[in-house]
Design a protein around this motif. Structure first.
Motif, PDB file in Angstrom:
ATOM      1  N   THR A   3      -9.727  20.535   8.328  1.00  0.00           N
ATOM      2  CA  THR A   3      -9.477  21.733   9.142  1.00  0.00           C
ATOM      3  C   THR A   3      -8.146  22.409   8.852  1.00  0.00           C
ATOM      4  O   THR A   3      -7.913  23.507   9.349  1.00  0.00           O
ATOM      5  N   GLY A   4      -7.248  21.789   8.092  1.00  0.00           N
ATOM      6  CA  GLY A   4      -5.994  22.477   7.771  1.00  0.00           C
ATOM      7  C   GLY A   4      -4.826  21.530   7.586  1.00  0.00           C
ATOM      8  O   GLY A   4      -4.966  20.306   7.643  1.00  0.00           O
ATOM      9  N   LEU A   5      -3.659  22.116   7.377  1.00  0.00           N
ATOM     10  CA  LEU A   5      -2.437  21.361   7.107  1.00  0.00           C
ATOM     11  C   LEU A   5      -1.644  21.128   8.390  1.00  0.00           C
ATOM     12  O   LEU A   5      -1.696  21.928   9.327  1.00  0.00           O
ATOM     13  N   VAL A   6      -0.911  20.023   8.411  1.00  0.00           N
ATOM     14  CA  VAL A   6      -0.004  19.699   9.517  1.00  0.00           C
ATOM     15  C   VAL A   6       1.407  19.655   8.936  1.00  0.00           C
ATOM     16  O   VAL A   6       1.793  18.661   8.313  1.00  0.00           O
ATOM     17  N   PRO A   7       2.196  20.712   9.105  1.00  0.00           N
ATOM     18  CA  PRO A   7       3.527  20.756   8.493  1.00  0.00           C
ATOM     19  C   PRO A   7       4.449  19.667   9.047  1.00  0.00           C
ATOM     20  O   PRO A   7       4.455  19.383  10.244  1.00  0.00           O
ATOM     21  N   GLY A   8       5.215  19.040   8.145  1.00  0.00           N
ATOM     22  CA  GLY A   8       6.243  18.095   8.543  1.00  0.00           C
ATOM     23  C   GLY A   8       5.732  16.781   9.092  1.00  0.00           C
ATOM     24  O   GLY A   8       6.511  16.013   9.657  1.00  0.00           O
ATOM     25  N   TYR A   9       4.442  16.477   8.940  1.00  0.00           N
ATOM     26  CA  TYR A   9       3.911  15.239   9.515  1.00  0.00           C
ATOM     27  C   TYR A   9       4.465  14.013   8.789  1.00  0.00           C
ATOM     28  O   TYR A   9       4.757  12.997   9.435  1.00  0.00           O
ATOM     29  N   ARG A  10       4.592  14.098   7.456  1.00  0.00           N
ATOM     30  CA  ARG A  10       5.228  13.031   6.676  1.00  0.00           C
ATOM     31  C   ARG A  10       6.382  13.648   5.894  1.00  0.00           C
ATOM     32  O   ARG A  10       6.266  13.942   4.700  1.00  0.00           O
ATOM     33  N   PRO A  11       7.510  13.833   6.536  1.00  0.00           N
ATOM     34  CA  PRO A  11       8.619  14.550   5.882  1.00  0.00           C
ATOM     35  C   PRO A  11       9.113  13.871   4.608  1.00  0.00           C
ATOM     36  O   PRO A  11       9.690  14.540   3.744  1.00  0.00           O
ATOM     37  N   LYS A  12       8.907  12.564   4.469  1.00  0.00           N
ATOM     38  CA  LYS A  12       9.376  11.849   3.280  1.00  0.00           C
ATOM     39  C   LYS A  12       8.334  11.796   2.167  1.00  0.00           C
ATOM     40  O   LYS A  12       8.592  11.216   1.104  1.00  0.00           O
ATOM     41  N   ASP A  13       7.195  12.399   2.386  1.00  0.00           N
ATOM     42  CA  ASP A  13       6.141  12.421   1.365  1.00  0.00           C
ATOM     43  C   ASP A  13       6.371  13.635   0.468  1.00  0.00           C
ATOM     44  O   ASP A  13       5.772  14.699   0.664  1.00  0.00           O
ATOM     45  N   VAL A  14       7.188  13.475  -0.533  1.00  0.00           N
ATOM     46  CA  VAL A  14       7.573  14.601  -1.397  1.00  0.00           C
ATOM     47  C   VAL A  14       6.388  15.074  -2.240  1.00  0.00           C
ATOM     48  O   VAL A  14       6.318  16.251  -2.616  1.00  0.00           O
ATOM     49  N   LYS A  15       5.438  14.177  -2.569  1.00  0.00           N
ATOM     50  CA  LYS A  15       4.289  14.572  -3.388  1.00  0.00           C
ATOM     51  C   LYS A  15       3.419  15.606  -2.671  1.00  0.00           C
ATOM     52  O   LYS A  15       2.777  16.438  -3.316  1.00  0.00           O
ATOM     53  N   ASN A  16       3.389  15.545  -1.346  1.00  0.00           N
ATOM     54  CA  ASN A  16       2.596  16.495  -0.566  1.00  0.00           C
ATOM     55  C   ASN A  16       3.472  17.454   0.226  1.00  0.00           C
ATOM     56  O   ASN A  16       3.017  18.060   1.204  1.00  0.00           O
ATOM     57  N   CYS A  69       0.791  -1.231   0.000  1.00  0.00           N
ATOM     58  CA  CYS A  69       0.000   0.000   0.000  1.00  0.00           C
ATOM     59  C   CYS A  69       0.826   1.285   0.000  1.00  0.00           C
ATOM     60  O   CYS A  69       0.279   2.352  -0.319  1.00  0.00           O
ATOM     61  N   TRP A  70       2.091   1.219   0.369  1.00  0.00           N
ATOM     62  CA  TRP A  70       2.880   2.439   0.525  1.00  0.00           C
ATOM     63  C   TRP A  70       4.177   2.360  -0.267  1.00  0.00           C
ATOM     64  O   TRP A  70       4.740   1.277  -0.456  1.00  0.00           O
ATOM     65  N   LEU A  71       4.658   3.525  -0.682  1.00  0.00           N
ATOM     66  CA  LEU A  71       5.982   3.599  -1.285  1.00  0.00           C
ATOM     67  C   LEU A  71       7.021   3.241  -0.227  1.00  0.00           C
ATOM     68  O   LEU A  71       6.801   3.442   0.974  1.00  0.00           O
ATOM     69  N   PRO A  72       8.175   2.715  -0.633  1.00  0.00           N
ATOM     70  CA  PRO A  72       9.178   2.262   0.356  1.00  0.00           C
ATOM     71  C   PRO A  72       9.529   3.318   1.399  1.00  0.00           C
ATOM     72  O   PRO A  72       9.687   2.997   2.580  1.00  0.00           O
ATOM     73  N   ALA A  73       9.611   4.581   0.998  1.00  0.00           N
ATOM     74  CA  ALA A  73      10.018   5.623   1.931  1.00  0.00           C
ATOM     75  C   ALA A  73       8.964   5.894   3.003  1.00  0.00           C
ATOM     76  O   ALA A  73       9.271   6.444   4.066  1.00  0.00           O
ATOM     77  N   LEU A  74       7.722   5.505   2.751  1.00  0.00           N
ATOM     78  CA  LEU A  74       6.635   5.807   3.672  1.00  0.00           C
ATOM     79  C   LEU A  74       6.139   4.578   4.430  1.00  0.00           C
ATOM     80  O   LEU A  74       5.200   4.678   5.229  1.00  0.00           O
ATOM     81  N   GLN A  75       6.751   3.423   4.203  1.00  0.00           N
ATOM     82  CA  GLN A  75       6.304   2.196   4.858  1.00  0.00           C
ATOM     83  C   GLN A  75       6.753   2.143   6.320  1.00  0.00           C
ATOM     84  O   GLN A  75       7.840   2.583   6.671  1.00  0.00           O
ATOM     85  N   ALA A  76       5.877   1.599   7.170  1.00  0.00           N
ATOM     86  CA  ALA A  76       6.250   1.331   8.558  1.00  0.00           C
ATOM     87  C   ALA A  76       7.023   0.022   8.625  1.00  0.00           C
ATOM     88  O   ALA A  76       6.775  -0.903   7.843  1.00  0.00           O
ATOM     89  N   THR A  77       7.940  -0.071   9.543  1.00  0.00           N
ATOM     90  CA  THR A  77       8.729  -1.289   9.710  1.00  0.00           C
ATOM     91  C   THR A  77       7.952  -2.298  10.546  1.00  0.00           C
ATOM     92  O   THR A  77       6.945  -1.971  11.188  1.00  0.00           O
ATOM     93  N   GLN A  78       8.436  -3.530  10.568  1.00  0.00           N
ATOM     94  CA  GLN A  78       7.777  -4.553  11.383  1.00  0.00           C
ATOM     95  C   GLN A  78       7.843  -4.184  12.853  1.00  0.00           C
ATOM     96  O   GLN A  78       6.903  -4.435  13.603  1.00  0.00           O
TER      97      GLN A  78
END
Length: 526
Positions: A247-260, A98-107
């Motif tokens: 309600t708005g944006l949360v800066p830096g919540y997914r720092p590796k999500d370059v698309k957003n 479901c996620w790109l490698p940079a955004l995947q949670a580890t085991q």
């Protein structure tokens, strides 16, 4: 297997729900009245494939102690249960799908979520296979998300926190057309609304199409809507469908999500007043008369609109939707387009059964034909019944109008037993109940009853007599008018005499309620 034409009533007294003992099909509704906490009942039922068709009712509505729960369930070919440590391999595989490698949670991160808040991690199972998961944590306040990142999930978990933070919803891509994501989120929201201590639900989601549209300002993009007034981003629309507000944006919540650009988008659910904001609703006032070609063309246009210019070449009438590249968010948009165009409600999992443009058009054309036939059958008839008078007395409501206002305002009509009725402290019974005002007030002479006779009449019988008269009065019918125009009077009795008297053919003596009906008729027709 036996089927039922109506709902099944199932009552529980401090016992678990056992669906295996009930001959249910997906067409049956199961009404459950249980002496069990509502959140526990929902989990117990969902583990057996039973899901609430509407928001469950609990009494009392707030507070930590739940005395009784009333829920309407329907059976589905899926189950939802708490995640277990044995699920970790499947959960990790789901993360990777479901996620790109940079955004995947580890085991290790997944295992940490399960250990810190085991009651908040739910998995969806279909045909024995784990196909979906929703993770969550509880926070002391919603502003905590501005001080954390997605990778720190559950590090700020507060077991008593009033805010439920939904972290991630993952669905196996091959099942995204089955509506499992919608079902999983709806269940989590229903459960949260009846879980003691939870006042609000939030999520920090992302935008799916921001990078494709190349909008210069993300804060403006998340507010943009289409001509129908719907949010243009399908992921944000998915949350709005379930009653959330962006309600708005949360800066830096997914720092590796370059698309957003590293941002997350905060959505909030007012969980105790939430309403699904669905476009899929039938318009009973209009019946469309369309040819097969009209339906086929409309379905084709709707699918091509969801594909957009970049994927338009993938369209084929017999190509499965998933093979065209449509994901669950696209299918949500497609369902809305088709529902609006054809004025039909599309159930969850519609695209699981009808996977191609050709099959969708055939299914919709058949439903439109059935709807047109049903509309013709529902033309008014000469023997239709009109309700011209109504009356009632209820706890904290002296008439129907007050009762309706209480329903709209959500008034809890249960109160402590008034000492004028009885002193509950001297009895081993509940101290709460629903009580009608002025139950002893009665004008016997109005009904041609002597005061001495009135004293011997059961209170229920006096209420029946008064309410029956108020019904006739509400219809603006006087006693002389009734005598002139109405030759037959039918009275439906659905209460039990406190004196437990019954009509006796041996003594030719009617019960008190039948006697009251006779008095009323005698009063109207001298």
């Amino acid at each position: 297997m036996q089927t039922f034409s109506g709902p099944i009533i199932y009552c529980l007294r401090s016992a678990q729900l056992d669906a295996n003992r009930l001959p249910l099909t997906e067409l049956d509704e199961l009404i459950v009245l249980a002496e069990q906490d509502t959140d526990a009942l929902l989990m117990d039922a969902a583990a057996q494939g039973l899901f609430a068709e509407r928001q469950p009712w609990r009494y009392p509505a707030t507070g930590s102690e739940c005395k009784v729960t009333l829920t309407v369930f329907k059976q589905h070919a899926r189950q939802i249960r708490l995640a277990q440590s044995d699920d970790l391999p499947a959960l990790l595989a789901l993360e990777q799908q479901c996620w790109l490698p940079a955004l995947q949670a580890t085991q290790q991160q997944l295992a940490f979520r399960l250990s810190v808040y085991p009651d908040g991690q739910l998995v969806l199972v279909h045909n024995g296979q784990l196909v979906g998961v929703i993770y969550s944590q509880r926070l002391a306040d919603a502003d905590t998300v501005y001080r954390m990142t997605a990778e720190q999930a559950c590090e700020d978990h507060n077991a008593q926190g009033p805010v439920l933070h939904l972290l991630v919803i993952n669905i196996v891509p091959a099942y995204q057309h089955a509506g499992f994501g919608d079902a999983l989120l709806e269940f989590a929201l229903q459960r949260a609304s009846v879980t003691p201590g939870i006042a609000e639900v939030i999520a920090v989601t992302l935008c799916r199409d921001y990078d494709a549209l190349r909008e210069p300002d993300l804060s403006l993009y998340i507010e943009q809507r289409n001509p129908q007034g719907r949010l243009i981003d399908p992921v944000l629309r998915f949350h709005e469908l379930h009653g959330a507000q962006v309600t708005g944006l949360v800066p830096g919540y997914r720092p590796k999500d370059v698309k957003n650009l590293g941002y997350g988008v905060l959505v909030r659910y007012q969980i105790h007043s939430r309403r699904r904001d669905e476009l899929q609703s039938e318009n009973a006032g209009n019946t469309l008369v369309l040819t097969w070609q009209d339906v086929s063309n409309t379905v084709t246009q709707a699918i091509q609109a969801c594909l957009g210019n970049t994927r338009s070449a993938a369209f084929s009438p017999n190509q499965p939707l998933l093979m065209m590249g449509l994901d669950s968010a696209d299918l949500l948009q497609l369902a809305e387009r088709l529902s609006s165009a054809f004025q039909l409600r599309l159930e969850q999992g519609f695209f699981f059964h009808y996977t191609t443009s050709e099959k969708i058009a055939q299914a919709l054309f058949k439903r439109l034909e059935q709807k047109a036939t049903l509309t013709q059958r529902q033309e008014p008839h000469a023997d239709d019944i009109a309700i011209i008078g109504i009356s009632g007395r209820y706890p904290k409501a002296d008439d129907v109008q007050a009762f309706w206002q209480n329903l709209k305002a959500g008034v809890d009509a249960i109160s402590e037993v008034p000492l004028s009725r009885w002193d509950y402290r001297h009895f081993d019974t509940s101290r709460y109940g629903g009580f009608i005002n002025d139950v002893a007030a009665f004008d016997p002479l109005f009904f041609n009853i002597s005061p001495s006779e009135a004293e011997a009449i059961d209170p229920q019988e006096r209420l029946f007599l008064q309410t029956a008269w108020h019904t006739i009065e509400d219809a603006a019918i006087t006693a002389p008018a009734y005598n002139r125009f109405f030759k037959v009077m039918s009275v439906c009795l659905s209460v039990r005499c406190m004196a437990n008297m019954v009509c006796s053919p041996k003594t030719n003596r009617p019960c008190h309620l039948c006697f009251m009906a006779q008095l009323l008729i005698g009063f109207l027709i001298p």
